[in-house]
Design an enzyme around this catalytic site. Structure first.
Site, short mmCIF file in Angstrom:
data_model
loop_
_atom_site.label_atom_id
_atom_site.label_comp_id
_atom_site.label_asym_id
_atom_site.label_seq_id
_atom_site.Cartn_x
_atom_site.Cartn_y
_atom_site.Cartn_z
N LYS A 279 0.81 -1.21 0.00
CA LYS A 279 0.00 0.00 0.00
C LYS A 279 0.85 1.27 0.00
O LYS A 279 2.05 1.25 0.29
CB LYS A 279 -0.99 -0.03 1.16
CG LYS A 279 -2.08 -1.06 0.91
CD LYS A 279 -3.26 -0.96 1.83
CE LYS A 279 -4.37 -1.91 1.36
NZ LYS A 279 -5.51 -1.94 2.28
N ARG A 314 -3.42 -10.47 4.53
CA ARG A 314 -3.88 -10.44 3.13
C ARG A 314 -2.76 -9.81 2.30
O ARG A 314 -2.45 -8.63 2.45
CB ARG A 314 -5.17 -9.62 3.02
CG ARG A 314 -5.76 -9.56 1.62
CD ARG A 314 -7.04 -8.72 1.62
NE ARG A 314 -7.66 -8.69 0.30
CZ ARG A 314 -7.35 -7.81 -0.66
NH1 ARG A 314 -6.42 -6.87 -0.41
NH2 ARG A 314 -7.95 -7.83 -1.83
#
Length: 337
Positions: A279, A314
């Protein structure tokens, strides 16, 4: 005044007699940080924690989608979209999606998360029929070949229903089942486990100007409220995962606070899922512009989460994450003096 209780996770052989396991996992604790709004924090002994909170922290988590949580689990990301922030377009073709699914399982993924609508910052809404056409056939093909658990990453009940019919085992909803009024009913009717994620706003605008009074406690309160809503509808807490929603309506400093204190969420009594892989905040901190070059930063976050007792990661990079977690757990669990 509301009090919040964050267990201080520890590992190692030497431990006090009064120490308790966190969620039946690999971390133990004998001290707790008591937090109140306004910035007050103090360390207290385990004996000072209210009984109901202590039970939420220590009760072993029930298996979800056939997975136990006495060891960290890896959720492999399979985006069958043209515009996801990291791998958009890479696996849109059915053949590419199937190959990637096989590769992720070989590399150590415990569950596959299939998404047909990008929820990256700035993303537009995808028509539901298009989302279904992207996800359901891939899920069906994966299920016909392997028994690895599958989750559907969707905010939409029709897409989730099609995915469940095709063989999905878990509903992973970035809106915590609030975007589509039919999603809670679907989860109840199909007895599907769910993952409730915190997000501030919608993907199109969520990063425009995210603000919080106290990001850690605001996210906690939101997840607690959503848990209560879905429990009241008939979904037991044993079938609920929670996700603090790293990067969903949060600036880098918000993400760092959530990661630093993520063990607070054990007090909700649910399996914790963390989705921080590749991210933007990792790029902001490390100066890495390309999402695909953020593997090392992503693995570092995953290892931090393991030391906090987080049960599921994840991730995009299965092999490197699996290798790092395997080494971390071997060190944590060794008994020889």
């Amino acid at each position: 005044m509301m009090m919040y209780y964050r267990p201080i996770p520890m590992q190692g052989v030497a431990r006090p007699a009064n120490a308790r396991q966190i969620a039946g996992g690999w971390c133990w604790f004998d001290r707790v940080e008591k937090i109140t709004r306004g910035g007050r924090r103090e360390l207290i002994a385990i004996e000072e924690v209210p009984a109901e909170v202590l039970a939420q922290i220590t009760t072993p988590r029930t298996d979800i989608a056939g997975l136990s949580f006495d060891t960290p689990r890896i959720m492999g990301i399979l985006n069958v979209t043209p515009d996801s922030f990291s791998d958009g377009g890479d696996f849109s073709a059915p053949e590419a999606a199937m190959k990637h699914a096989r590769d992720m399982v070989i590399d150590g993924a415990d569950i596959l998360d299939i998404g047909g609508e990008s929820t990256r910052p700035g993303a537009d809404v995808v028509p539901i029929d298009l989302e279904i056409s992207r996800t359901a056939p891939v899920i069906s093909a994966i299920r016909s070949e392997m028994q690895t658990p599958i989750s559907i990453d969707s905010r939409n009940a029709r897409a989730a229903q099609a995915a469940i019919s095709a063989g999905a085992d878990l509903i992973n909803d970035v809106s915590a089942l609030s975007h589509d009024a039919e999603m809670v009913k679907l989860a109840v009717d199909t007895a599907s486990p769910v993952c409730l994620m915190h997000a501030r706003g919608v993907p199109k605008t969520m990063q425009s100007s995210p603000r919080y009074k106290d990001v850690l406690l605001d996210v906690y309160d939101h997840l607690q409220t959503r848990i209560m809503v879905v429990e009241a509808a008939g979904i037991p807490r044993s079938r609920i995962m929670i996700d603090p929603g790293i990067g969903f309506g949060k600036r880098s400093e918000h993400n760092l606070v959530l990661l630093r204190d993520i063990s607070l969420f054990h007090s909700l009594g649910c399996v914790i899922l963390l989705g921080a892989s590749r991210k933007k905040f990792i790029g902001d901190i490390t100066g890495t512009q390309s999402a695909k070059d953020r593997t090392f930063g992503s693995v570092a976050v995953a290892i931090l989460a393991v030391t906090q007792g987080v049960q599921m990661m994840r991730v995009h990079d299965i092999k490197s994450t699996k290798q790092a977690i395997s080494m971390q757990m071997a060190i944590i669990m060794t008994k020889q003096d």
